[in-house]
Design a protein around this motif. Structure first.
Motif, mmCIF file in Angstrom:
data_model
loop_
_atom_site.group_PDB
_atom_site.id
_atom_site.type_symbol
_atom_site.label_atom_id
_atom_site.label_comp_id
_atom_site.label_asym_id
_atom_site.label_seq_id
_atom_site.Cartn_x
_atom_site.Cartn_y
_atom_site.Cartn_z
ATOM 1 N N ARG A 212 1.165 -1.001 -0.118
ATOM 2 C CA ARG A 212 0.055 -0.062 -0.231
ATOM 3 C C ARG A 212 1.108 1.155 -0.159
ATOM 4 O O ARG A 212 0.284 1.950 -1.315
ATOM 5 C CB ARG A 212 -0.889 0.707 1.112
ATOM 6 N N ALA A 213 2.301 1.122 0.325
ATOM 7 C CA ALA A 213 3.309 2.411 0.619
ATOM 8 C C ALA A 213 3.252 1.759 -0.602
ATOM 9 O O ALA A 213 4.572 3.244 -1.297
ATOM 10 C CB ALA A 213 4.267 1.923 2.001
ATOM 11 N N GLY A 214 3.809 1.339 -1.324
ATOM 12 C CA GLY A 214 4.392 1.207 -2.731
ATOM 13 C C GLY A 214 5.941 1.433 -2.325
ATOM 14 O O GLY A 214 6.441 1.543 -3.145
ATOM 15 N N ALA A 215 6.047 0.557 -1.306
ATOM 16 C CA ALA A 215 7.438 0.522 -1.126
ATOM 17 C C ALA A 215 7.766 -1.398 -1.827
ATOM 18 O O ALA A 215 8.943 -1.674 -1.052
ATOM 19 C CB ALA A 215 7.701 0.023 -0.107
ATOM 20 N N LEU A 216 6.886 -1.748 -2.371
ATOM 21 C CA LEU A 216 7.724 -3.393 -2.674
ATOM 22 C C LEU A 216 8.244 -3.328 -3.635
ATOM 23 O O LEU A 216 6.791 -3.216 -5.289
ATOM 24 C CB LEU A 216 6.466 -4.408 -2.324
ATOM 25 N N ASP A 217 9.148 -3.608 -4.504
ATOM 26 C CA ASP A 217 9.253 -3.623 -5.816
ATOM 27 C C ASP A 217 10.216 -4.431 -6.105
ATOM 28 O O ASP A 217 12.204 -4.734 -5.244
ATOM 29 C CB ASP A 217 10.841 -2.131 -6.388
ATOM 30 N N ALA A 218 10.388 -6.050 -6.740
ATOM 31 C CA ALA A 218 11.013 -6.952 -6.436
ATOM 32 C C ALA A 218 10.629 -8.146 -7.472
ATOM 33 O O ALA A 218 9.334 -8.066 -7.668
ATOM 34 C CB ALA A 218 11.157 -8.031 -4.904
ATOM 35 N N SER A 219 10.920 -8.888 -8.350
ATOM 36 C CA SER A 219 11.547 -10.036 -8.570
ATOM 37 C C SER A 219 11.788 -11.507 -8.049
ATOM 38 O O SER A 219 12.934 -11.278 -8.003
ATOM 39 C CB SER A 219 11.903 -9.940 -9.952
ATOM 40 N N ILE A 220 10.235 -12.086 -7.790
ATOM 41 C CA ILE A 220 10.665 -13.301 -7.063
ATOM 42 C C ILE A 220 9.487 -13.994 -7.195
ATOM 43 O O ILE A 220 8.495 -14.073 -7.777
ATOM 44 C CB ILE A 220 9.942 -13.076 -5.604
ATOM 45 N N GLU A 221 10.448 -15.507 -7.811
ATOM 46 C CA GLU A 221 9.623 -16.549 -8.667
ATOM 47 C C GLU A 221 9.058 -17.517 -7.754
ATOM 48 O O GLU A 221 9.791 -17.952 -6.331
ATOM 49 C CB GLU A 221 11.076 -17.541 -9.654
ATOM 50 N N ALA A 222 7.779 -17.873 -7.725
ATOM 51 C CA ALA A 222 7.115 -19.247 -7.387
ATOM 52 C C ALA A 222 7.975 -19.959 -7.393
ATOM 53 O O ALA A 222 8.658 -20.460 -7.974
ATOM 54 C CB ALA A 222 5.947 -19.308 -7.265
ATOM 55 N N GLU A 223 7.373 -20.869 -5.650
ATOM 56 C CA GLU A 223 8.711 -22.155 -5.236
ATOM 57 C C GLU A 223 7.465 -22.994 -4.893
ATOM 58 O O GLU A 223 6.502 -22.771 -4.396
ATOM 59 C CB GLU A 223 9.168 -22.114 -4.603
ATOM 60 N N PRO A 224 7.169 -24.343 -4.728
ATOM 61 C CA PRO A 224 6.769 -24.892 -4.463
ATOM 62 C C PRO A 224 6.484 -25.802 -2.620
ATOM 63 O O PRO A 224 8.036 -25.435 -2.598
ATOM 64 C CB PRO A 224 6.707 -26.762 -5.139
ATOM 65 N N TYR A 225 5.943 -25.360 -2.606
ATOM 66 C CA TYR A 225 5.757 -26.005 -0.834
ATOM 67 C C TYR A 225 4.638 -27.134 -0.284
ATOM 68 O O TYR A 225 3.459 -26.224 0.023
ATOM 69 C CB TYR A 225 5.768 -24.656 0.256
ATOM 70 N N GLY A 226 4.771 -27.848 -0.940
ATOM 71 C CA GLY A 226 3.611 -29.086 -0.589
ATOM 72 C C GLY A 226 3.195 -28.371 -1.630
ATOM 73 O O GLY A 226 3.605 -28.737 -3.178
ATOM 74 N N ARG A 227 1.697 -29.027 -1.754
ATOM 75 C CA ARG A 227 0.549 -28.749 -3.187
ATOM 76 C C ARG A 227 0.769 -27.153 -3.071
ATOM 77 O O ARG A 227 -0.355 -26.649 -3.861
ATOM 78 C CB ARG A 227 -0.770 -29.094 -2.351
ATOM 79 N N PHE A 228 1.172 -26.425 -2.402
ATOM 80 C CA PHE A 228 1.216 -24.990 -2.753
ATOM 81 C C PHE A 228 2.276 -24.678 -3.652
ATOM 82 O O PHE A 228 3.611 -24.422 -3.934
ATOM 83 C CB PHE A 228 0.758 -24.101 -1.139
ATOM 84 N N SER A 229 1.796 -23.270 -4.049
ATOM 85 C CA SER A 229 3.072 -22.277 -4.096
ATOM 86 C C SER A 229 2.722 -21.025 -3.200
ATOM 87 O O SER A 229 2.333 -20.194 -3.135
ATOM 88 C CB SER A 229 2.950 -21.561 -5.466
#
Length: 150
Positions: free
Chosen positions: A69-86
């Motif tokens: 909300r503060a506009g302070a996120l700027d990253a490129s992060i790849e999803a990875e598996p955690y059990g049946r979740f990403s």
């Protein structure tokens, strides 16, 4: 074995938990304003909740929402598996944690913090929810989300 309930109701993220599971559980709740400002609504006994919250662990969803909300996120992060979740594992410094060992990992659909990853071993470590038994309770009466997970 711990008993943990994590919830988000609009702008409020809360946790009710304790270990062992039969022990008395404590609650903590953090509200995130439209500009990203965080404040405690409920503080567990024995914890000082003066000043701006610095939520970590399972409450780090509040920090993620705040930074978004503060506009302070700027990253490129790849999803990875955690059990049946990403999950997306976010460097804890991005969320205001200084000298972290564990980075919080957020379930990709809900934005819930469900795991932590040790940056030295690169393994899921520390307080993490069991991906085999983890379930999400959702509001089935709502046809569209109020806000997309950051």
């Amino acid at each position: 074995m711990a008993a943990i309930d994590i919830s988000r109701d609009g702008d409020v993220v809360s946790i009710l938990g304790g270990a062992p599971a039969w022990a008395e559980r404590s609650r903590e709740a953090v509200a995130v304003d439209a500009d990203g400002t965080m404040r405690h609504l409920v503080c567990p006994g024995g914890m000082a909740c003066d000043g701006t919250p610095s939520p970590a662990g399972f409450l780090s969803t509040a920090a993620l929402i705040s930074k978004s909300r503060a506009g302070a996120l700027d990253a490129s992060i790849e999803a990875e598996p955690y059990g049946r979740f990403s999950v997306l594992c976010v460097p804890a410094e991005m969320l205001g944690i200084s000298r972290p060992i564990l980075d919080p990992c957020f379930e990709i659909t809900t934005g819930a913090a469900i795991a932590q990853k040790n940056r030295f071993s690169n393994r899921f470590d520390g307080p993490s929810l069991d991906p085999a038994s983890l379930t999400f309770a959702t509001d089935n009466a709502t046809t569209a989300p109020k806000e997309q997970a950051p």
